[in-house]
Design a protein around this motif. Structure first.
Motif, PDB file in Angstrom:
ATOM      1  N   SER A   4     -62.097   8.851  25.312  1.00 33.90           N
ATOM      2  CA  SER A   4     -62.203   9.179  23.646  1.00 33.90           C
ATOM      3  C   SER A   4     -61.404  10.640  23.796  1.00 33.90           C
ATOM      4  O   SER A   4     -60.942  11.104  24.857  1.00 33.90           O
ATOM      5  N   ARG A   5     -61.335  11.374  22.633  1.00 35.69           N
ATOM      6  CA  ARG A   5     -60.668  12.468  22.556  1.00 35.69           C
ATOM      7  C   ARG A   5     -61.473  13.771  23.385  1.00 35.69           C
ATOM      8  O   ARG A   5     -60.852  14.747  23.577  1.00 35.69           O
ATOM      9  N   THR A   6     -62.709  13.256  23.628  1.00 33.01           N
ATOM     10  CA  THR A   6     -63.362  14.554  24.411  1.00 33.01           C
ATOM     11  C   THR A   6     -63.904  13.941  25.791  1.00 33.01           C
ATOM     12  O   THR A   6     -64.300  14.928  26.469  1.00 33.01           O
ATOM     13  N   ARG A   7     -63.860  12.941  26.233  1.00 39.51           N
ATOM     14  CA  ARG A   7     -64.433  12.335  27.350  1.00 39.51           C
ATOM     15  C   ARG A   7     -63.564  11.328  28.209  1.00 39.51           C
ATOM     16  O   ARG A   7     -62.619  10.592  27.511  1.00 39.51           O
ATOM     17  N   ILE A   8     -63.711  11.122  29.457  1.00 42.99           N
ATOM     18  CA  ILE A   8     -62.839   9.999  30.272  1.00 42.99           C
ATOM     19  C   ILE A   8     -64.101   9.390  31.206  1.00 42.99           C
ATOM     20  O   ILE A   8     -64.963  10.200  31.817  1.00 42.99           O
ATOM     21  N   LEU A   9     -64.217   8.342  30.911  1.00 43.58           N
ATOM     22  CA  LEU A   9     -65.182   7.525  31.621  1.00 43.58           C
ATOM     23  C   LEU A   9     -64.432   6.595  32.764  1.00 43.58           C
ATOM     24  O   LEU A   9     -63.436   5.510  32.254  1.00 43.58           O
ATOM     25  N   VAL A  10     -64.776   6.674  34.127  1.00 41.94           N
ATOM     26  CA  VAL A  10     -64.319   5.920  35.029  1.00 41.94           C
ATOM     27  C   VAL A  10     -65.200   4.835  35.738  1.00 41.94           C
ATOM     28  O   VAL A  10     -66.257   5.566  36.056  1.00 41.94           O
ATOM     29  N   TYR A  22     -66.291  12.551  32.671  1.00 45.59           N
ATOM     30  CA  TYR A  22     -65.641  13.970  32.511  1.00 45.59           C
ATOM     31  C   TYR A  22     -65.282  14.344  31.239  1.00 45.59           C
ATOM     32  O   TYR A  22     -65.152  13.480  30.362  1.00 45.59           O
ATOM     33  N   VAL A  23     -65.155  15.626  31.301  1.00 41.40           N
ATOM     34  CA  VAL A  23     -64.590  16.139  29.791  1.00 41.40           C
ATOM     35  C   VAL A  23     -62.949  15.854  29.792  1.00 41.40           C
ATOM     36  O   VAL A  23     -62.485  16.288  30.959  1.00 41.40           O
ATOM     37  N   PHE A  24     -62.480  15.707  28.782  1.00 42.33           N
ATOM     38  CA  PHE A  24     -61.256  15.337  28.659  1.00 42.33           C
ATOM     39  C   PHE A  24     -60.392  16.529  28.714  1.00 42.33           C
ATOM     40  O   PHE A  24     -60.098  17.122  27.405  1.00 42.33           O
ATOM     41  N   SER A  25     -59.978  17.254  29.611  1.00 43.57           N
ATOM     42  CA  SER A  25     -59.025  18.304  29.780  1.00 43.57           C
ATOM     43  C   SER A  25     -58.472  18.513  30.942  1.00 43.57           C
ATOM     44  O   SER A  25     -58.469  17.400  31.721  1.00 43.57           O
ATOM     45  N   SER A  26     -57.629  19.569  31.137  1.00 46.25           N
ATOM     46  CA  SER A  26     -56.783  19.668  32.200  1.00 46.25           C
ATOM     47  C   SER A  26     -56.778  20.908  32.997  1.00 46.25           C
ATOM     48  O   SER A  26     -56.583  21.918  32.535  1.00 46.25           O
ATOM     49  N   SER A  73     -69.489   7.725  20.777  1.00 48.69           N
ATOM     50  CA  SER A  73     -69.276   9.120  20.289  1.00 48.69           C
ATOM     51  C   SER A  73     -70.510   9.908  20.952  1.00 48.69           C
ATOM     52  O   SER A  73     -70.410  11.115  21.159  1.00 48.69           O
ATOM     53  N   ARG A  74     -71.824   9.231  20.946  1.00 54.88           N
ATOM     54  CA  ARG A  74     -72.780  10.066  21.345  1.00 54.88           C
ATOM     55  C   ARG A  74     -73.526   9.187  22.795  1.00 54.88           C
ATOM     56  O   ARG A  74     -74.403   9.822  23.429  1.00 54.88           O
ATOM     57  N   ILE A  75     -73.125   7.917  22.876  1.00 55.81           N
ATOM     58  CA  ILE A  75     -73.780   7.175  24.016  1.00 55.81           C
ATOM     59  C   ILE A  75     -72.895   6.694  25.088  1.00 55.81           C
ATOM     60  O   ILE A  75     -71.881   6.294  24.308  1.00 55.81           O
ATOM     61  N   ILE A  76     -73.099   6.504  26.328  1.00 57.34           N
ATOM     62  CA  ILE A  76     -72.384   5.912  27.193  1.00 57.34           C
ATOM     63  C   ILE A  76     -73.315   4.803  27.709  1.00 57.34           C
ATOM     64  O   ILE A  76     -74.620   4.941  28.108  1.00 57.34           O
ATOM     65  N   ALA A  77     -72.914   3.675  27.924  1.00 57.72           N
ATOM     66  CA  ALA A  77     -73.519   2.361  28.279  1.00 57.72           C
ATOM     67  C   ALA A  77     -72.636   1.692  29.440  1.00 57.72           C
ATOM     68  O   ALA A  77     -71.747   1.625  29.631  1.00 57.72           O
ATOM     69  N   PHE A  78     -73.635   1.225  30.626  1.00 58.51           N
ATOM     70  CA  PHE A  78     -72.925   0.721  31.889  1.00 58.51           C
ATOM     71  C   PHE A  78     -74.122   0.095  32.684  1.00 58.51           C
ATOM     72  O   PHE A  78     -75.142   0.262  32.448  1.00 58.51           O
ATOM     73  N   VAL A 113     -76.922   6.648  28.404  1.00 60.64           N
ATOM     74  CA  VAL A 113     -76.732   7.987  28.664  1.00 60.64           C
ATOM     75  C   VAL A 113     -76.418   8.796  27.398  1.00 60.64           C
ATOM     76  O   VAL A 113     -75.298   8.233  26.811  1.00 60.64           O
ATOM     77  N   GLU A 114     -77.173   9.767  27.023  1.00 63.19           N
ATOM     78  CA  GLU A 114     -76.809  10.416  25.882  1.00 63.19           C
ATOM     79  C   GLU A 114     -75.877  11.553  26.442  1.00 63.19           C
ATOM     80  O   GLU A 114     -76.044  12.309  27.273  1.00 63.19           O
ATOM     81  N   ILE A 115     -74.720  11.683  25.753  1.00 63.78           N
ATOM     82  CA  ILE A 115     -73.580  12.338  26.350  1.00 63.78           C
ATOM     83  C   ILE A 115     -73.732  13.846  26.202  1.00 63.78           C
ATOM     84  O   ILE A 115     -73.558  14.671  27.052  1.00 63.78           O
ATOM     85  N   ASN A 116     -74.638  14.344  25.019  1.00 68.06           N
ATOM     86  CA  ASN A 116     -74.805  15.661  25.032  1.00 68.06           C
ATOM     87  C   ASN A 116     -76.004  16.247  25.944  1.00 68.06           C
ATOM     88  O   ASN A 116     -75.945  17.410  26.311  1.00 68.06           O
ATOM     89  N   THR A 117     -77.018  15.174  26.142  1.00 66.50           N
ATOM     90  CA  THR A 117     -78.314  15.826  26.825  1.00 66.50           C
ATOM     91  C   THR A 117     -78.146  15.282  28.462  1.00 66.50           C
ATOM     92  O   THR A 117     -78.867  16.025  29.376  1.00 66.50           O
ATOM     93  N   GLY A 118     -77.497  13.950  28.751  1.00 64.72           N
ATOM     94  CA  GLY A 118     -77.686  13.644  29.973  1.00 64.72           C
ATOM     95  C   GLY A 118     -78.959  12.643  29.969  1.00 64.72           C
ATOM     96  O   GLY A 118     -79.081  12.067  31.273  1.00 64.72           O
TER      97      GLY A 118
END
Length: 392
Positions: A109-115, A124-128, A150-155, A166-171
Motif C-alpha cells: 500500500s502507499r504506507t505499508r509493505i507486507l511480506v 513495514y512502513v513503506f519508506s527508504s 487500510s486499517r486491517i491486516i489478515a493472515f 491485526v489493527e495497523i495503527n495499534t497492533g
C-alpha cells in the motif's frame, strides 16, 4: 549421455506468476525472462522488462511506478529470500529487503509493505529504508496468504485454519477460528469491512466482519473436495466470486447487499444500466440460491440441502499439466513460486458486472465474463472475451 529434450527458445517467455493490482485495472506478470504489466480491460501490454532471468512474484502498487519483485523459476533474477521494490521510472531497485527464508508473497500500500514467509508475516512502513513494525508467527503458509487493508491486516494464525487480524495503527490482534483444516485462500473486500476464507477442503467459503470477527456468511461451492484458486469481492461487496480446480467460476450473493445493488443498477424497464452487461429484459426479481429448492426447508435433512449455493457459474480454462508448460517433465515444484506451480483462476472485478480471470503458465490466459439477466429474470454469467496475453 544427455537425453533431455532440447529447449525450444522460440516458444517465447513463460508466465510464472500473475496478480491484479488493488482495483484490478492492471495486472503484473512474472516471467522466466523478467516481468510485464498489462491493462486489464482491454487486455493490452503496458510495460515489458527483460532481465533474461526469472521473476516468481510481481505485485503492483495501484498504477504507480513501484512494483515488488521476487526472484523465481529455474534461473531467478534475484535471490528468493529478497524483496526488490522496483522503481520502473528509473528502471532500478529503490529498496532491497532480505529475509532468512524464501519470500512467498508481498502486498503493498502507499504506507505499508507486507511480506509473507513460510511461517511468519513481516509488516513495514513503506519508506527508504523500510521501518519494521511487527512480526507475527503463522502456521505453514506455502501460498503466502495475506491481506492488506487500510486499517486491517489478515493472515493465517498459528493454528491451521485460524485467521489472525491485526489493527495497523495499534497492533491489536484478533483470532478467527475460520476452518478446521488449513487455509487455502483468503481475500478482503475493497472497503476492508469483510474477509472471505476457504480451506483445503474447498467445499465452503466463509465471510467474516473485520470489525467484530463475527461470521457474516457461509457459501457452498460444492460437496466434493476442490482446490480453491481465488476469492474476490465485487467493488461494492455485493457479490463474491470463487474459482477452483474444477475449472468453474462461481458467483454468490453477499448478505444484505445484493438486492440493493441490483435494484440500483436497473432502469425502469428492468435493464442493467451497466453498458458491459449482456442483460436483455429481466424482471430483476430475487430468486433462491438454495440449489435443492423445497428440500432445503425440510427439517433434519443434511445441511447440504439448505446451504447457500452460487446463483450462477461458468467454465474457465485451466491447463491440465502446468509442469509441462515449464519445459520440465519432472514433478518437482518450480522454485520461487508459491505452491510450486503457476497460479490459475486469479479473479479481478473490473466493475460490479464484469469479472476478469487470468492464469499463469505457458498458455497464460485472460478471460472476461459478464453478469446479466435472461428474459425470465434468471441471472446468468457468460464469457464475452479471451486471449493469450503473452501471444504464445
Amino acid at each position: 549421455m544427455n537425453t533431455r529434450p532440447a529447449i525450444d527458445e522460440s516458444a517465447g517467455p513463460i508466465s510464472l506468476a500473475a496478480a491484479f493490482n488493488q482495483d484490478s485495472s492492471c495486472f503484473a506478470v512474472g516471467l522466466d525472462t523478467g516481468f510485464c504489466v498489462f491493462n486489464s480491460d482491454p487486455c493490452e501490454l503496458k510495460v515489458s522488462r527483460d532481465f533474461n532471468a526469472g521473476i516468481g512474484a510481481a505485485e503492483m502498487l495501484g498504477r504507480a511506478n513501484y512494483i515488488a519483485l521476487v526472484g523465481g523459476g529455474r534461473q531467478p533474477k534475484f535471490p528468493q529470500n529478497k524483496v526488490i521494490i522496483w522503481d520502473d521510472n528509473k528502471q532500478q531497485a529503490a529498496i532491497t529487503m532480505e529475509f532468512r527464508s524464501p519470500v512467498h508473497r508481498v502486498r503493498l500500500s502507499r504506507t505499508r509493505i507486507l511480506v509473507a514467509l513460510q511461517n511468519s508475516i513481516h509488516i513495514y512502513v513503506f519508506s527508504s529504508p523500510p521501518e519494521k513494525l511487527f512480526v507475527f508467527e503463522t502456521a505453514d503458509n506455502p501460498l503466502g496468504l495475506c491481506c492488506l487493508g487500510s486499517r486491517i491486516i489478515a493472515f493465517p494464525g498459528r493454528t491451521p485454519g485460524q485467521v489472525q487480524m491485526v489493527e495497523i495503527n495499534t497492533g491489536n490482534v484478533s483470532i478467527i477460528p475460520a476452518h478446521s483444516t488449513p487455509l487455502k485462500a483468503m481475500e478482503m473486500s475493497r472497503d476492508g469491512e469483510t474477509l472471505a476464507t476457504a480451506s483445503e477442503a474447498g467445499t465452503l467459503i466463509r465471510t467474516f466482519s473485520t470489525g467484530n470477527c463475527a461470521r457474516t456468511g457461509e457459501f457452498r461451492r460444492g460437496v466434493d473436495r476442490a482446490e480453491i484458486y481465488s476469492i474476490a469481492f465485487s467493488p461494492d461487496s455485493t457479490f463474491l466470486a470463487v474459482t477452483s480446480d474444477k475449472a468453474t467460476l462461481h458467483i454468490f450473493d453477499l448478505p444484505n447487499m445484493s438486492s440493493r445493488s441490483r435494484n440500483g443498477s436497473m432502469d425502469s424497464n428492468g435493464r442493467h444500466r451497466n453498458s458491459n452487461s449482456f442483460s436483455i429484459t429481466g424482471t430483476g426479481e430475487e430468486t433462491t440460491n438454495q440449489k435443492w429448492g423445497v428440500l432445503g426447508k425440510i427439517p433434519l435433512l443434511p445441511r447440504v440441502f439448505s446451504d447457500i449455493y452460487s446463483f450462477t457459474s461458468a467454465h474457465f480454462e485451466v491447463e491440465d499439466n502446468p509442469q509441462a508448460e515449464l519445459r520440465d517433465t519432472s514433478n518437482l515444484p518450480i522454485p520461487g513460486i508459491p505452491g510450486g506451480k503457476p497460479r490459475k483462476g486469479i479473479i479481478g472485478w473490473k466493475d460490479e458486472f464484469t469479472i476478469l480471470v487470468i492464469g499463469a503458465g505457458r498458455d497464460g490466459r485472460w478471460e472476461k465474463f459478464n453478469l446479466g439477466e435472461a428474459e425470465d429474470g434468471k441471472r446468468l454469467l457468460m464469457r464475452t472475451g479471451w486471449k493469450r496475453y503473452l501471444g504464445n
